[in-house]
Motif scaffolding. Structure first.
Motif, PDB file in Angstrom:
ATOM      1  N   LYS A 158       0.836  -1.211   0.000  1.00  0.00           N
ATOM      2  CA  LYS A 158       0.000   0.000   0.000  1.00  0.00           C
ATOM      3  C   LYS A 158       0.868   1.257   0.000  1.00  0.00           C
ATOM      4  O   LYS A 158       0.699   2.147  -0.832  1.00  0.00           O
ATOM      5  N   THR A 159       1.808   1.312   0.962  1.00  0.00           N
ATOM      6  CA  THR A 159       2.632   2.512   1.067  1.00  0.00           C
ATOM      7  C   THR A 159       3.524   2.661  -0.167  1.00  0.00           C
ATOM      8  O   THR A 159       3.759   3.778  -0.642  1.00  0.00           O
ATOM      9  N   THR A 160       3.990   1.535  -0.700  1.00  0.00           N
ATOM     10  CA  THR A 160       4.804   1.594  -1.926  1.00  0.00           C
ATOM     11  C   THR A 160       4.007   2.225  -3.072  1.00  0.00           C
ATOM     12  O   THR A 160       4.496   3.121  -3.764  1.00  0.00           O
ATOM     13  N   THR A 161       2.775   1.753  -3.246  1.00  0.00           N
ATOM     14  CA  THR A 161       1.923   2.310  -4.294  1.00  0.00           C
ATOM     15  C   THR A 161       1.737   3.799  -4.097  1.00  0.00           C
ATOM     16  O   THR A 161       1.855   4.618  -5.017  1.00  0.00           O
ATOM     17  N   PHE A 162       1.502   4.146  -2.845  1.00  0.00           N
ATOM     18  CA  PHE A 162       1.307   5.515  -2.461  1.00  0.00           C
ATOM     19  C   PHE A 162       2.490   6.393  -2.778  1.00  0.00           C
ATOM     20  O   PHE A 162       2.363   7.486  -3.322  1.00  0.00           O
ATOM     21  N   ASN A 163       3.691   5.878  -2.431  1.00  0.00           N
ATOM     22  CA  ASN A 163       4.898   6.670  -2.647  1.00  0.00           C
ATOM     23  C   ASN A 163       5.223   6.803  -4.129  1.00  0.00           C
ATOM     24  O   ASN A 163       5.876   7.753  -4.540  1.00  0.00           O
ATOM     25  N   MET A 164       4.748   5.851  -4.938  1.00  0.00           N
ATOM     26  CA  MET A 164       4.957   5.994  -6.388  1.00  0.00           C
ATOM     27  C   MET A 164       4.053   7.094  -6.944  1.00  0.00           C
ATOM     28  O   MET A 164       4.431   7.813  -7.865  1.00  0.00           O
ATOM     29  N   VAL A 165       2.885   7.231  -6.367  1.00  0.00           N
ATOM     30  CA  VAL A 165       1.991   8.301  -6.820  1.00  0.00           C
ATOM     31  C   VAL A 165       2.499   9.652  -6.326  1.00  0.00           C
ATOM     32  O   VAL A 165       2.487  10.653  -7.053  1.00  0.00           O
ATOM     33  N   GLY A 166       3.005   9.696  -5.073  1.00  0.00           N
ATOM     34  CA  GLY A 166       3.406  10.961  -4.468  1.00  0.00           C
ATOM     35  C   GLY A 166       4.791  11.437  -4.873  1.00  0.00           C
ATOM     36  O   GLY A 166       5.192  12.534  -4.520  1.00  0.00           O
ATOM     37  N   GLY A 167       5.551  10.614  -5.593  1.00  0.00           N
ATOM     38  CA  GLY A 167       6.860  11.039  -6.052  1.00  0.00           C
ATOM     39  C   GLY A 167       7.995  10.627  -5.132  1.00  0.00           C
ATOM     40  O   GLY A 167       9.161  10.885  -5.429  1.00  0.00           O
ATOM     41  N   GLN A 168       7.697   9.994  -3.996  1.00  0.00           N
ATOM     42  CA  GLN A 168       8.777   9.567  -3.091  1.00  0.00           C
ATOM     43  C   GLN A 168       9.537   8.381  -3.677  1.00  0.00           C
ATOM     44  O   GLN A 168      10.708   8.181  -3.378  1.00  0.00           O
ATOM     45  N   LEU A 169       8.860   7.576  -4.508  1.00  0.00           N
ATOM     46  CA  LEU A 169       9.509   6.427  -5.158  1.00  0.00           C
ATOM     47  C   LEU A 169       9.261   6.505  -6.655  1.00  0.00           C
ATOM     48  O   LEU A 169       8.172   6.895  -7.094  1.00  0.00           O
ATOM     49  N   ARG A 170      10.267   6.093  -7.422  1.00  0.00           N
ATOM     50  CA  ARG A 170      10.076   6.032  -8.869  1.00  0.00           C
ATOM     51  C   ARG A 170       9.710   4.595  -9.240  1.00  0.00           C
ATOM     52  O   ARG A 170      10.409   3.661  -8.857  1.00  0.00           O
ATOM     53  N   PRO A 171       8.596   4.397  -9.955  1.00  0.00           N
ATOM     54  CA  PRO A 171       8.211   3.028 -10.315  1.00  0.00           C
ATOM     55  C   PRO A 171       9.196   2.411 -11.306  1.00  0.00           C
ATOM     56  O   PRO A 171       9.820   3.127 -12.096  1.00  0.00           O
ATOM     57  N   ASP A 172       9.348   1.074 -11.238  1.00  0.00           N
ATOM     58  CA  ASP A 172      10.197   0.388 -12.220  1.00  0.00           C
ATOM     59  C   ASP A 172       9.523   0.336 -13.577  1.00  0.00           C
ATOM     60  O   ASP A 172      10.177   0.292 -14.605  1.00  0.00           O
ATOM     61  N   ALA A 173       8.197   0.296 -13.562  1.00  0.00           N
ATOM     62  CA  ALA A 173       7.447   0.340 -14.826  1.00  0.00           C
ATOM     63  C   ALA A 173       6.093   0.945 -14.533  1.00  0.00           C
ATOM     64  O   ALA A 173       5.641   0.971 -13.390  1.00  0.00           O
ATOM     65  N   GLY A 174       5.432   1.425 -15.573  1.00  0.00           N
ATOM     66  CA  GLY A 174       4.104   1.980 -15.402  1.00  0.00           C
ATOM     67  C   GLY A 174       4.103   3.494 -15.440  1.00  0.00           C
ATOM     68  O   GLY A 174       5.158   4.125 -15.533  1.00  0.00           O
ATOM     69  N   ARG A 175       2.910   4.066 -15.374  1.00  0.00           N
ATOM     70  CA  ARG A 175       2.744   5.491 -15.569  1.00  0.00           C
ATOM     71  C   ARG A 175       1.746   6.034 -14.560  1.00  0.00           C
ATOM     72  O   ARG A 175       0.777   5.362 -14.211  1.00  0.00           O
ATOM     73  N   VAL A 176       2.007   7.249 -14.083  1.00  0.00           N
ATOM     74  CA  VAL A 176       1.039   7.940 -13.239  1.00  0.00           C
ATOM     75  C   VAL A 176       0.680   9.235 -13.955  1.00  0.00           C
ATOM     76  O   VAL A 176       1.561   9.972 -14.391  1.00  0.00           O
ATOM     77  N   THR A 177      -0.623   9.500 -14.121  1.00  0.00           N
ATOM     78  CA  THR A 177      -1.003  10.771 -14.738  1.00  0.00           C
ATOM     79  C   THR A 177      -1.952  11.506 -13.817  1.00  0.00           C
ATOM     80  O   THR A 177      -2.802  10.909 -13.153  1.00  0.00           O
ATOM     81  N   LEU A 178      -1.786  12.826 -13.768  1.00  0.00           N
ATOM     82  CA  LEU A 178      -2.665  13.689 -12.988  1.00  0.00           C
ATOM     83  C   LEU A 178      -3.387  14.598 -13.975  1.00  0.00           C
ATOM     84  O   LEU A 178      -2.734  15.394 -14.658  1.00  0.00           O
TER      85      LEU A 178
ATOM     86  N   THR B 245       4.937  10.642 -13.674  1.00  0.00           N
ATOM     87  CA  THR B 245       5.723   9.488 -13.228  1.00  0.00           C
ATOM     88  C   THR B 245       7.132   9.916 -12.827  1.00  0.00           C
ATOM     89  O   THR B 245       7.843  10.532 -13.631  1.00  0.00           O
ATOM     90  N   GLY B 246       7.506   9.603 -11.595  1.00  0.00           N
ATOM     91  CA  GLY B 246       8.891   9.782 -11.168  1.00  0.00           C
ATOM     92  C   GLY B 246       9.330  11.212 -10.934  1.00  0.00           C
ATOM     93  O   GLY B 246      10.515  11.448 -10.708  1.00  0.00           O
ATOM     94  N   ILE B 247       8.439  12.186 -10.982  1.00  0.00           N
ATOM     95  CA  ILE B 247       8.900  13.539 -10.676  1.00  0.00           C
ATOM     96  C   ILE B 247       8.909  13.701  -9.154  1.00  0.00           C
ATOM     97  O   ILE B 247       8.163  13.043  -8.439  1.00  0.00           O
ATOM     98  N   PRO B 248       9.799  14.573  -8.624  1.00  0.00           N
ATOM     99  CA  PRO B 248       9.979  14.637  -7.167  1.00  0.00           C
ATOM    100  C   PRO B 248       8.750  15.195  -6.451  1.00  0.00           C
ATOM    101  O   PRO B 248       7.940  15.907  -7.049  1.00  0.00           O
ATOM    102  N   PRO B 249       8.627  14.877  -5.146  1.00  0.00           N
ATOM    103  CA  PRO B 249       7.449  15.278  -4.373  1.00  0.00           C
ATOM    104  C   PRO B 249       7.144  16.769  -4.466  1.00  0.00           C
ATOM    105  O   PRO B 249       5.981  17.162  -4.550  1.00  0.00           O
ATOM    106  N   ARG B 250       8.200  17.600  -4.436  1.00  0.00           N
ATOM    107  CA  ARG B 250       7.926  19.038  -4.432  1.00  0.00           C
ATOM    108  C   ARG B 250       7.236  19.470  -5.722  1.00  0.00           C
ATOM    109  O   ARG B 250       6.386  20.355  -5.721  1.00  0.00           O
ATOM    110  N   ALA B 251       7.581  18.798  -6.824  1.00  0.00           N
ATOM    111  CA  ALA B 251       6.940  19.130  -8.093  1.00  0.00           C
ATOM    112  C   ALA B 251       5.521  18.564  -8.134  1.00  0.00           C
ATOM    113  O   ALA B 251       4.600  19.204  -8.655  1.00  0.00           O
TER     114      ALA B 251
END
Lengths: 259, 617
Positions: free
Chosen positions: A42-62, A68-74
């Protein structure tokens, strides 16, 4: 229109697959809960959405934009507010100062050298604290507050960014049962009136079944079920691997309470 | 170049690497278990050499055998190990839970004490050691003569590495050391006798340092400067290797040994710069060193050590500030000496204030702030002496020099946090010191440069005093304003919770970097003013003792307070000025004072003032 979409997120830590092809979508004003046993990802999924972790594959769109993979501040600047499993606040600041700091950051004023930080955005900060019911405590150092109140202030901090999306990792962890339902009701109210999408993880089944519009069930990094609370409640697989008896009873209680 | 020559060069690099590893392994083991960076590790190294030059010749009187030589070396190591036990029991035990800055300062206090004790016991003259019987000859390697002792040293490093591996994997003590390095709290929770473990670790660490020192006696004379010169290199090795990692220290020592051996051939004068480049490159790619692991984040939130709420000055404190400023302005009514001391206090107050902007406000514990102070002084001084410019443009250049150096070093520094950051600032400061020290053509080397005098209008002590007062007070007021401004608040926020700051949209690294540059520029300005007040510049302005003086001013003044460091600078400099001529043992006195302050008085003058004010009348 879809606010947040995760498509095929994968994250491995060494040999452990913490998230395997996780996909979901979230609309404005909707509350989407991710539930699952400890270590489900759960937290891993969360951190991939929030920018704390960069996913190995896949895409996040807002709202259609790839984040995908941009830092939390951005991620924050694009309108995403975040609360943490263990509340993260500025311990040396007052309650009001914490929210003022978030507003200063939101307005891009963090590099100003001569203004008086304590005088900036006071009224807006007080209004935010009022919305989470903490205005009376504004002048106190945040370190003095009870943990449940800290979580409320953290919500006000997240709201300071005028978010379109709130990411809340176990918003009620460490709180007393009575505080929990009050906080979740508060979040649900804010989400619906302001059309803010809320993605949250939660262990408290009462909170989940009472407030989520839809639920994802994550086990060992995989989504094993998804749907409305009623559908998830009825899913025999979910009952077997996760909810068990007490979880099913909580789901029943919620059904009776909310019709 | 001939391949034979390169081979010999590589061998001598390996010999240095071996010695460096023996010392650094002790430092890294002690850090791994106690989480204390022990400055006094260099003192143990020095003591190892002094003990060895005392007992080894005595042993060789009986029989000039290699066995007695090495028995003496081992005895020296054990004796130094015992000194490590004394330090653990008397001091370290009491400071495991205090903030890192105070730990570093307290162990530096031990450095100062040992320096004076060594002078008392062995005197200021270098003491050459005996050469090792049986290893005095040269060995023929590919037609080149290579000292047998150096060849022997090459094997000491791997041997120590192997023994440490056996200790760590085959004994209960070693397993506990490894466990504590990974998770100290868990080891405590499992019911391990921590006091014994920590004492044993200090014995091992100090004995390794002592061994390193004792093994050096055939190569270098025991001298009172050994401690600080080795500690920087040992820091660099542990940082590159990853703190707490013994194999990492070995790899790093070999890299540095070879880099220095071959670097000398390419850039004879700037091998230290090569070491710096290596360290910077490693830290950019692997911020915790080659084999280190990130500090486990504390599960609970802890109130930071530093400025909590900058707040407003209350009436009485405001009155105190007015009285202090009036006193500064009235100093010329006294004698010329009072003016001189007053001018210096003002300058040091600005330097200390700029340091607390980083330490107290930003949680960035810089252990090398003197670098920016000193480079500001050199920036101004060189313009006057070498370029013939007057004081005014030189004083504009001083903060620029300090700021540029801070921008360069800070770029790497802000990538780290906590103890890694402190060690990196120290290493950079030592590199700046070495460059100034070695670049004799430009900087005058050890002697420095004279003739850094103010312009004619500011030539009198009194006028210069008023000019310094105007500049420093304006700079302090401005910096204080920045602490209250959004920028200062952002630095405090990032210190409290970098994760939260990131989540509200703050670029933490960028803000820390800008803060580092601002503080460096302010220190540079102070350095420029200092150069003109002395009329000269020399490398001590950049040295570790200067950085420690600044930190002592913070400690004395109180890092939780915005204006405390100013009071600390005044009190520190006045005390030093009064006591220094009276005693031959200033360092002993200073070291004991630092330790006493850490143990008894950690909130400093400002803390005392605040509790006085809170007491009901």
């Amino acid at each position: 229109m879809t606010l947040l979409a995760a498509e095929g997120l994968v994250k491995r830590f060494g040999g452990v697959v913490a998230a395997k092809d996780v996909s979901f979508a979230l609309d404005p004003g909707e509350m989407l809960a991710i539930i699952g046993p400890n270590g489900a990802g759960k937290t891993t999924t969360f951190n991939m959405v929030g920018g704390q972790l960069r996913p190995d594959a896949g895409r996040v769109t807002l709202a259609g934009q790839d984040i995908t993979g941009i830092p939390p501040r951005a991620v924050c600047r694009l309108g995403v507010g975040r609360t943490f499993q263990v509340a993260q606040t500025f311990l040396s600041f007052t309650v009001l100062g914490n929210v003022q700091m978030a507003l200063i950051a939101h307005h891009g004023q963090t590099r100003r050298l001569l203004a008086d930080a304590a005088a900036l955005h006071r009224d807006d900060a007080l209004a935010l604290l009022d919305r989470v019911g903490m205005a009376a405590q504004a002048a106190r150092p945040i370190g003095e507050l009870a943990y449940g109140d800290v979580k409320r202030v953290e919500l006000a901090i997240a709201l300071a960014a005028a978010p379109r999306l709130l990411l809340m990792d176990e918003p009620t962890a460490g709180m007393a049962p009575s505080e929990r339902s009050a906080l979740m009701a508060l979040v649900a109210g804010i989400a619906r009136t302001e059309r803010i999408g809320v993605l949250f993880t939660e262990h408290d089944m009462d909170a989940v079944f009472a407030h989520a519009d839809r639920i994802l069930v994550l086990v060992r990094g995989e989504i094993i079920a998804r749907g409305t609370p009623a559908e998830v409640r009825a899913d025999p697989e979910v009952q077997r691997v996760y909810l068990g008896h007490s979880g099913t009873r909580a789901a029943e209680r919620a059904k009776r309470a909310h019709g | 170049m001939e391949w034979e020559f390169l081979l010999v060069q590589a061998l001598s690099g390996l010999a240095s690497a071996s010695s460096l590893f023996v010392i650094a392994s002790g430092l890294t083991i002690v850090f791994g278990v106690t989480r204390i960076v022990n400055f006094a590790h260099g003192s143990f190294y020095m003591l190892g050499a002094y003990v060895a030059v005392t007992i080894v010749p005595w042993l060789l009187e009986f029989d000039r055998s290699p066995w007695l030589f090495f028995a003496g070396v081992l005895l020296s190591a054990l004796a130094v190990g015992a000194m490590g036990v004394v330090m653990e029991v008397l001091l370290l035990r009491r400071i495991y839970r205090v903030p890192e800055l105070f730990q570093l300062l307290a162990t530096f206090g031990v450095v100062l004490i040992v320096q004076d004790l060594v002078l008392l016991a062995w005197g200021p003259v270098d003491i050459p050691g005996p050469r090792a019987p049986g290893l005095r000859h040269g060995v023929d390697i590919a037609g080149q003569r290579f000292p047998a002792y150096e060849l022997f040293l090459i094997f000491v490093g791997p041997a120590v590495l192997g023994l440490l591996w056996l200790l760590m994997h085959r004994t209960r003590f070693g397993v506990l050391i490894r466990a504590a390095t990974q998770d100290r709290e868990m080891v405590g929770a499992l019911g391990v006798n921590q006091a014994m473990l920590f004492t044993g670790t200090l014995f091992l660490g100090a004995a390794l340092a002592g061994l390193g020192g004792a093994l050096q006696i055939p190569r270098v004379s025991a001298n009172p400067q050994m401690d600080l010169s080795i500690i920087t290199e040992a820091f660099v090795v542990t940082v590159i290797g990853g703190m707490g990692s013994v194999p990492g220290a070995f790899i790093a020592a070999v890299m540095i040994g070879l880099l220095q051996a071959f670097g000398v051939l390419v850039f004879p004068k700037i091998t230290l710069v090569l070491v710096f480049l290596l360290m910077a490159a490693v830290l950019v790619v692997k911020p915790w060193g080659l084999l280190g692991r990130p500090e486990a984040a504390a599960g609970r939130a802890v109130l930071p050590e530093g400025i909590l709420d900058p707040g407003r000055l209350d009436g009485l404190t405001r009155a105190l500030v007015v009285v202090a400023v009036a006193a500064v302005l009235a100093l010329p009514l006294l004698d010329a000496y009072a003016v001189k001391v007053g001018t210096e206090v003002l300058i040091l107050a600005l330097a200390a204030f700029s340091l607390n902007f980083l330490v107290g406000n930003g949680g960035i514990v810089s252990f090398g702030h003197a670098a920016y102070f000193g480079l500001g002084a050199y920036g101004a001084g060189l313009l006057v002496v070498k370029a013939g410019l007057p004081m005014e443009p030189a004083l504009v250049a001083a903060p620029i020099a300090g700021g540029l150096a801070a921008a360069l070093f800070g770029f790497f520094v802000v990538r780290l946090s906590g103890i890694y950051l402190a060690m990196l600032t120290l290493a950079f400061a030592q590199i700046a010191y070495a460059v100034v020290f070695q670049w004799v053509d430009v900087t005058g080397g050890d002697n420095g440069l004279v003739g850094v005098w103010p312009s004619r209008w500011a030539a009198s002590r009194e006028v210069y005093h008023y000019m310094v007062a105007a500049v420093t007070i304006a700079a302090i007021v401005l910096l204080r304003r920045v602490i209250h401004a959004p920028f200062g608040a952002t630095l405090r926020a990032a210190r409290d919770s970098a994760q939260r700051a990131d989540a509200i949209g703050v670029d933490v690294r960028m803000h820390r970097w800008l803060g580092f540059i601002l503080a460096g520029a302010a220190a540079g300005l102070a350095g420029g003013l200092y150069a003109f007040s002395k009329g000269s510049i020399d490398p001590t302005l950049l040295g570790i003792p200067m950085s420690v003086d600044f930190l002592s001013m913070l400690l004395l003044g109180g890092i939780q307070s915005v204006l405390g460091p100013v009071a600390g600078a005044a009190a520190f400099h006045a005390l030093k000025d009064f006591f220094l001529p009276l005693t031959d043992h200033w360092r002993l006195f200073m070291g004991l004072s630092i330790i006493a302050m850490v143990l008894l008085f950690p909130r400093g003058l400002a803390g005392a003032w605040a509790s006085l004010r809170r007491r009901p009348a």
